[in-house]
Design a protein around this motif. Structure first.
Motif, mmCIF file in Angstrom:
data_model
loop_
_atom_site.group_PDB
_atom_site.id
_atom_site.type_symbol
_atom_site.label_atom_id
_atom_site.label_comp_id
_atom_site.label_asym_id
_atom_site.label_seq_id
_atom_site.Cartn_x
_atom_site.Cartn_y
_atom_site.Cartn_z
ATOM 1 N N PHE A 180 51.824 72.515 26.136
ATOM 2 C CA PHE A 180 51.805 72.160 27.557
ATOM 3 C C PHE A 180 52.124 70.682 27.743
ATOM 4 O O PHE A 180 52.844 70.303 28.677
ATOM 5 C CB PHE A 180 50.442 72.484 28.170
ATOM 6 N N ILE A 181 51.592 69.845 26.847
ATOM 7 C CA ILE A 181 51.838 68.406 26.942
ATOM 8 C C ILE A 181 53.301 68.092 26.674
ATOM 9 O O ILE A 181 53.900 67.244 27.342
ATOM 10 C CB ILE A 181 50.910 67.642 25.985
ATOM 11 N N PHE A 182 53.919 68.786 25.699
ATOM 12 C CA PHE A 182 55.355 68.604 25.467
ATOM 13 C C PHE A 182 56.135 68.938 26.744
ATOM 14 O O PHE A 182 57.063 68.222 27.122
ATOM 15 C CB PHE A 182 55.841 69.506 24.326
ATOM 16 N N GLU A 183 55.733 70.032 27.393
ATOM 17 C CA GLU A 183 56.392 70.430 28.641
ATOM 18 C C GLU A 183 56.183 69.364 29.722
ATOM 19 O O GLU A 183 57.110 69.028 30.471
ATOM 20 C CB GLU A 183 55.824 71.773 29.106
ATOM 21 N N MET A 184 54.977 68.803 29.778
ATOM 22 C CA MET A 184 54.669 67.763 30.749
ATOM 23 C C MET A 184 55.561 66.536 30.515
ATOM 24 O O MET A 184 56.084 65.940 31.466
ATOM 25 C CB MET A 184 53.197 67.361 30.639
ATOM 26 N N ILE A 185 55.717 66.162 29.252
ATOM 27 C CA ILE A 185 56.565 65.018 28.910
ATOM 28 C C ILE A 185 58.002 65.267 29.342
ATOM 29 O O ILE A 185 58.640 64.422 29.976
ATOM 30 C CB ILE A 185 56.486 64.731 27.402
ATOM 31 N N LEU A 186 58.509 66.448 29.023
ATOM 32 C CA LEU A 186 59.900 66.771 29.355
ATOM 33 C C LEU A 186 60.115 66.835 30.863
ATOM 34 O O LEU A 186 61.171 66.452 31.370
ATOM 35 C CB LEU A 186 60.295 68.102 28.701
ATOM 36 N N GLN A 187 59.117 67.289 31.598
ATOM 37 C CA GLN A 187 59.240 67.370 33.051
ATOM 38 C C GLN A 187 59.228 65.990 33.699
ATOM 39 O O GLN A 187 59.734 65.816 34.810
ATOM 40 C CB GLN A 187 58.114 68.226 33.621
ATOM 41 N N ASN A 188 58.642 65.009 33.021
ATOM 42 C CA ASN A 188 58.527 63.674 33.607
ATOM 43 C C ASN A 188 59.640 62.733 33.188
ATOM 44 O O ASN A 188 59.685 61.593 33.636
ATOM 45 C CB ASN A 188 57.166 63.065 33.248
ATOM 46 N N ILE A 189 60.539 63.186 32.330
ATOM 47 C CA ILE A 189 61.675 62.346 31.982
ATOM 48 C C ILE A 189 62.756 62.524 33.052
ATOM 49 O O ILE A 189 62.900 63.589 33.649
ATOM 50 C CB ILE A 189 62.228 62.706 30.583
ATOM 51 N N SER A 190 63.468 61.453 33.337
ATOM 52 C CA SER A 190 64.561 61.508 34.298
ATOM 53 C C SER A 190 65.574 60.439 33.924
ATOM 54 O O SER A 190 65.378 59.689 32.959
ATOM 55 C CB SER A 190 64.048 61.275 35.723
ATOM 56 N N GLU A 191 66.635 60.343 34.666
ATOM 57 C CA GLU A 191 67.663 59.337 34.388
ATOM 58 C C GLU A 191 67.130 57.925 34.564
ATOM 59 O O GLU A 191 67.694 56.979 34.020
ATOM 60 C CB GLU A 191 68.873 59.558 35.297
ATOM 61 N N GLU A 192 66.054 57.763 35.324
ATOM 62 C CA GLU A 192 65.508 56.433 35.614
ATOM 63 C C GLU A 192 64.305 56.072 34.755
ATOM 64 O O GLU A 192 63.863 54.930 34.770
ATOM 65 C CB GLU A 192 65.117 56.345 37.091
ATOM 66 N N LYS A 193 63.768 57.030 33.992
ATOM 67 C CA LYS A 193 62.528 56.799 33.258
ATOM 68 C C LYS A 193 62.738 56.992 31.760
ATOM 69 O O LYS A 193 63.604 57.748 31.336
ATOM 70 C CB LYS A 193 61.445 57.770 33.736
ATOM 71 N N SER A 194 61.903 56.309 30.972
ATOM 72 C CA SER A 194 61.891 56.516 29.531
ATOM 73 C C SER A 194 60.456 56.588 29.036
ATOM 74 O O SER A 194 59.532 56.102 29.692
ATOM 75 C CB SER A 194 62.647 55.396 28.802
ATOM 76 N N ILE A 195 60.291 57.204 27.869
ATOM 77 C CA ILE A 195 58.978 57.408 27.280
ATOM 78 C C ILE A 195 59.032 56.996 25.816
ATOM 79 O O ILE A 195 59.947 57.386 25.090
ATOM 80 C CB ILE A 195 58.550 58.887 27.394
ATOM 81 N N ILE A 196 58.060 56.203 25.386
ATOM 82 C CA ILE A 196 57.907 55.863 23.973
ATOM 83 C C ILE A 196 56.594 56.453 23.489
ATOM 84 O O ILE A 196 55.537 56.190 24.077
ATOM 85 C CB ILE A 196 57.915 54.343 23.731
ATOM 86 N N ILE A 197 56.658 57.256 22.428
ATOM 87 C CA ILE A 197 55.483 57.933 21.898
ATOM 88 C C ILE A 197 55.255 57.500 20.462
ATOM 89 O O ILE A 197 56.072 57.776 19.579
ATOM 90 C CB ILE A 197 55.646 59.463 21.955
ATOM 91 N N SER A 198 54.129 56.836 20.233
ATOM 92 C CA SER A 198 53.725 56.484 18.875
ATOM 93 C C SER A 198 52.984 57.666 18.269
ATOM 94 O O SER A 198 52.075 58.220 18.888
ATOM 95 C CB SER A 198 52.810 55.255 18.901
#
Length: 235
Positions: free
Chosen positions: A165-183
């Protein structure tokens, strides 16, 4: 460019402990990046520098062209690897705290995510399992509408079903304007969502590049490739 890290070194205690050693990279918008490396490699220090909670000893970090610090925190959502709630708080109190603290926080989205993760808003946070505290933290993080999300070891205590579910949440929150860094140290379970990977070792970047390139040109998983990189480094 969303994020630029320019010749950054960070030391503690009169240069006796170097956490990051002259690292440079840039990150464009619309990317999910894995920040990997053994414990003590410098991952947490790098995230804190980007979040503006500590300053580089030398070099500079720019977010949206501005030096990382108090003024750039509105562009960054940071999830530390430690519990960030007061013991007296209920889940609903944490949601209200985020609403009061962040102008970009979406209360209805937070309640929706918490509900989907089956966390009772009336429950006291100190009575939650560590896994549920992490799920709550991630839900609140992604209820902010900002540019750069930083997650420090977000899956260490989360059960496999909730991870999906969290992977899905991450993918849903990515967009052309946003980035995510995961340690993370759980590379094999999460590498499938990474667009790029940064491999830190003893404060230096051993590799930074596309995960698709690794799979296509090397014929290896990201986890296998990074093991080869480290083996060559230590040879």
């Amino acid at each position: 460019m969303l994020l630029e890290v320019r010749n950054v070194t960070k030391w503690y205690g009169s240069k006796k402990k170097i956490a990051l050693d002259n690292i440079s990279f840039s990150l464009d918008r619309g990317k999910i990046v894995g920040l990997v490396g053994e414990n003590g490699a410098g991952k947490t220090t790098l995230l804190k520098l980007i979040a503006g909670f500590v300053q580089p000893s030398t070099g500079e970090i720019l977010i949206e062209g501005r030096k990382a610090g108090l003024l750039t925190r509105k562009f960054v959502a940071f999830l530390p690897d430690t519990i960030m709630f007061e013991k007296w708080m209920r889940v609903s109190d944490a949601i209200e705290f985020f609403k009061d603290f962040y102008d970009d926080f979406d209360v209805s989205k937070a309640h929706d995510l918490v509900g989907k993760l089956k966390i009772n808003p009336k429950e006291k946070i100190h009575q939650l399992s560590r896994g549920n505290i992490e799920k709550l933290s991630i839900s609140l993080l992604f209820s902010r509408d900002t540019k750069l999300y930083l997650l420090d070891e977000p899956l260490a205590y989360v059960d496999p079903v909730s991870r999906d579910f969290i992977f899905e949440m991450i993918l849903q929150n990515i967009s052309e304007e946003k980035s995510i860094i995961i340690s993370t140290n759980i590379i094999s379970e999460i590498e499938h969502i990474f667009d790029e990977v940064i491999f830190l070792n003893h404060g230096k970047i051993l590799y930074y590049g596309s995960t698709e390139k690794i799979r296509e040109q090397e014929g290896l998983s990201v986890n296998q490739f990074l093991k080869e990189v480290l083996k060559n480094e230590n040879a």
